[in-house]
Design an enzyme around this catalytic site. Structure first.
Site, PDB file in Angstrom:
ATOM      1  N   GLU A  64     -18.619 -46.278  34.551  1.00  0.00           N
ATOM      2  CA  GLU A  64     -18.758 -46.867  35.880  1.00  0.00           C
ATOM      3  C   GLU A  64     -20.150 -47.467  36.082  1.00  0.00           C
ATOM      4  O   GLU A  64     -20.293 -48.584  36.584  1.00  0.00           O
ATOM      5  CB  GLU A  64     -18.503 -45.806  36.964  1.00  0.00           C
ATOM      6  CG  GLU A  64     -17.133 -45.169  36.883  1.00  0.00           C
ATOM      7  CD  GLU A  64     -17.068 -43.914  36.020  1.00  0.00           C
ATOM      8  OE1 GLU A  64     -16.267 -43.024  36.348  1.00  0.00           O
ATOM      9  OE2 GLU A  64     -17.803 -43.814  35.014  1.00  0.00           O
ATOM     10  N   CYS A  98     -22.156 -41.147  39.255  1.00  0.00           N
ATOM     11  CA  CYS A  98     -21.529 -42.467  39.391  1.00  0.00           C
ATOM     12  C   CYS A  98     -21.095 -42.724  40.826  1.00  0.00           C
ATOM     13  O   CYS A  98     -21.209 -43.848  41.323  1.00  0.00           O
ATOM     14  CB  CYS A  98     -20.349 -42.600  38.438  1.00  0.00           C
ATOM     15  SG  CYS A  98     -20.870 -42.795  36.720  1.00  0.00           S
TER      16      CYS A  98
END
Length: 137
Positions: A64, A98
């Site tokens: 991500e 993330c």
């Protein structure tokens, strides 16, 4: 598709397919846990990333953050949605780091995840309630 999702099922499935393709490029020799991510932007562009591990574990990067960092390098800072693909059949939401990283750019975007029950969508701010911000949001 389960969950609330402002994206069409076709768009969510195409984004997941891009994440699954990116997962195939992951470099995960230590964990064997390959992850791909695909981020959709308002102009229709999709930027992908995969996890890249390192022998010094703290230097590894998640799919991500890899995808979002690539997008920023391309001048894209307003994502519409992200799909995350872990190993087949594994429900793989973004890790805490993330979640915080992505919230900098779009705290409410849908996170598309696929598990044994199929594709689902969860708003990022539901995954990261009360995330840190210097923007006063």
């Amino acid at each position: 598709m389960n969950g609330s999702n402002p994206l069409s099922s076709d768009t969510a499935e195409a984004l997941m397919a891009a994440a699954e393709e990116a997962r195939g490029r992951a470099y995960a020799p230590y964990s064997g846990f390959s992850v791909g991510a695909a981020i959709l932007f308002g102009d229709g562009r999709v930027v992908t990333g995969c996890n890249v591990e390192n022998a010094s574990y703290s230097l590894s990067i998640c799919a991500e953050r890899n995808a979002m960092s690539t997008a920023v390098a391309m001048g894209l800072t307003r994502p519409v949605a992200i799909a995350v693909a872990g190993p087949d059949g594994v429900f793989c939401p973004p890790c805490g780091a993330c979640r915080q990283f992505l919230a900098e750019f779009s705290g409410g975007m849908p996170v598309i995840i696929k598990g044994e029950g199929g594709i689902t969508s969860i708003a990022l701010n539901e995954l990261l309630p009360s995330g840190f911000s210097l923007k006063g949001e």
